[in-house]
Design a protein around this motif. Structure first.
Motif, PDB file in Angstrom:
ATOM      1  N   UNK A   1     -18.987 -48.463 -88.355  1.00 13.71           N
ATOM      2  CA  UNK A   1     -19.354 -47.279 -88.047  1.00 13.71           C
ATOM      3  C   UNK A   1     -18.407 -46.291 -86.971  1.00 13.71           C
ATOM      4  N   UNK A   2     -18.110 -45.332 -86.817  1.00 12.80           N
ATOM      5  CA  UNK A   2     -17.828 -44.650 -85.796  1.00 12.80           C
ATOM      6  C   UNK A   2     -18.617 -43.729 -85.021  1.00 12.80           C
ATOM      7  N   UNK A   3     -18.856 -43.895 -83.895  1.00 12.86           N
ATOM      8  CA  UNK A   3     -20.089 -43.143 -83.396  1.00 12.86           C
ATOM      9  C   UNK A   3     -19.450 -42.543 -82.008  1.00 12.86           C
TER      10      UNK A   3
ATOM     11  N   UNK B   1     -18.595 -42.874 -66.183  1.00 15.47           N
ATOM     12  CA  UNK B   1     -18.136 -42.232 -67.650  1.00 15.47           C
ATOM     13  C   UNK B   1     -19.577 -42.269 -68.557  1.00 15.47           C
ATOM     14  N   UNK B   2     -19.965 -41.184 -68.561  1.00  9.35           N
ATOM     15  CA  UNK B   2     -20.979 -40.910 -69.497  1.00  9.35           C
ATOM     16  C   UNK B   2     -20.658 -40.710 -70.984  1.00  9.35           C
ATOM     17  N   UNK B   3     -19.444 -40.277 -71.231  1.00 14.24           N
ATOM     18  CA  UNK B   3     -19.251 -39.727 -72.672  1.00 14.24           C
ATOM     19  C   UNK B   3     -18.377 -40.986 -73.117  1.00 14.24           C
ATOM     20  N   UNK B   4     -18.753 -41.283 -74.522  1.00 18.04           N
ATOM     21  CA  UNK B   4     -17.921 -42.272 -75.025  1.00 18.04           C
ATOM     22  C   UNK B   4     -17.762 -42.131 -76.710  1.00 18.04           C
ATOM     23  N   UNK B   5     -16.722 -42.649 -77.420  1.00 17.10           N
ATOM     24  CA  UNK B   5     -16.524 -42.642 -78.766  1.00 17.10           C
ATOM     25  C   UNK B   5     -15.878 -44.028 -79.129  1.00 17.10           C
ATOM     26  N   UNK B   6     -16.225 -44.565 -80.141  1.00 17.83           N
ATOM     27  CA  UNK B   6     -15.562 -45.756 -80.608  1.00 17.83           C
ATOM     28  C   UNK B   6     -16.340 -46.124 -81.906  1.00 17.83           C
ATOM     29  N   UNK B   7     -16.150 -47.743 -82.140  1.00 18.56           N
ATOM     30  CA  UNK B   7     -16.494 -48.064 -83.668  1.00 18.56           C
ATOM     31  C   UNK B   7     -17.539 -49.312 -83.233  1.00 18.56           C
TER      32      UNK B   7
END
Length: 332
Positions: free
Chosen positions: A85-87, A64-70
């Motif tokens: 922060x959300x990234x 998994x190359x793609x991620x989004x989180x806090x």
């Protein structure tokens, strides 16, 4: 934490949800610990699962190359982000650095961007790899200019559907290949000027007719195989063709040579694989620019399906079916 581990190359069933140790909180000076909320699933993930990662001696692997989180914790030298922060980012997942099929990960702050505020974590996680790929292919390899005509293959796919939008944002005219009327309607909504139903029509001839016999200024191949060399006659003399696939050994180059085409090869994973820090920072800059477009309502990421982390194998099966529209995301 929970994470999907790939213990050996093979079928989707080699992806198993297991308990593993959390990333260390004593992070490096510019590292972030991120509590992941979603992970994008890309064709590269399925290829690595089938054939093995780039680092076969470092198993098991988390893809998994793609991620989004806090952001959960920050290193002492972090300046760009704060806890909370959300990234979103494209980092890891190739077999060395941990990927994003997990509850937590670490990422250097230089390789992350603030998440677009107007979209969900799932939409944000679906975006990085395809945005960077399409941006580099069109704007950097293909040198796209306003008013030019572009042919984008597989316009309803993950890379294709954002490539259409980026081309339109540049002021280009876009024709794109699709497999069905439903997908033709979808790409029209994204701004495509001329969907070509390639199963019913010779796409190269259709592109020539669309350009008055001259050919497009730029063709973007996201399919590979024979599609690559069949595109040569659709590109104007001294035009550009950019592909994200390795050209087949049986590629017939004569038409490309006779038309003096400029060939561009795009692999957005190169900076990660080669450890080119400046290029990885450039990728984060691209994501920051795209976040502005997304929040302004000028760029949309289409998520066709959201699945729980435990169903990573199902996500791979869906991608390998070859019929998906937009992106598939694991929600954590």
């Amino acid at each position: 934490m929970k994470a999907v581990l790939m213990t050996a190359p093979g079928n989707p069933e080699v992806l198993q949800l297991q308990d593993v140790a959390n990333p260390s909180v004593s992070v490096g000076e510019t590292e972030l610990v991120v509590r992941l909320r979603a992970a994008g699933v890309n064709p590269i993930d399925t290829k690595l699962r089938k054939r093995g990662t780039f680092y076969p001696d470092q198993m098991p692997a988390i893809l998994g190359c793609d991620g989004a989180g806090i952001v959960e914790a920050v290193g002492t030298g972090v300046k760009k982000f704060r806890v909370g922060d959300e990234v979103y980012f494209c980092n890891g997942g190739l077999g060395a650095h941990q990927g994003n099929y997990a509850e937590y990960t670490t990422v250097d702050e230089r390789f992350a961007a603030h998440k677009p505020t107007s979209v969900s974590f799932a939409e944000a996680a679906a975006a990085p790899l395809v945005l960077i790929t399409a941006w580099e292919a069109l704007y950097e390899r293909g040198r796209l200019e306003p008013g030019e005509k572009v042919l984008i293959h597989a316009g309803a796919g993950g890379v294709g559907h954002v490539a259409i939008q980026l081309a339109k944002l540049k002021g280009a005219n876009v024709c794109t290949t699709v497999s069905s009327q439903e997908k033709a309607d979808f790409v029209k909504q994204l701004g495509a000027d001329y969907p070509i139903l390639y199963k019913q029509t010779d796409f190269a001839q259709a592109a020539l007719d669309w350009t008055g016999g001259e050919g497009v200024d730029l063709a973007f191949d996201t399919v590979g195989g024979e599609t690559f060399h069949k595109t040569f006659p659709a590109v104007r003399i001294y035009g550009d063709i950019v592909t994200i696939l390795e050209p087949d050994a049986n590629t017939v180059w004569k038409i490309a040579r006779n038309r003096n085409l400029r060939i561009g090869l795009e692999l957005m994973l190169t900076p990660m694989l080669q450890g080119i820090l400046e290029a990885q920072q450039h990728h984060a800059d691209i994501l920051a620019e795209c976040a502005k477009y997304i929040d302004a309502g000028k760029l949309k990421i289409h998520v066709s399906q959201e699945l729980p982390l435990a169903e990573a194998a199902k996500a791979h099966q869906l991608i390998e079916s070859g019929s998906t529209t937009g992106k598939i995301v694991l929600v954590i």
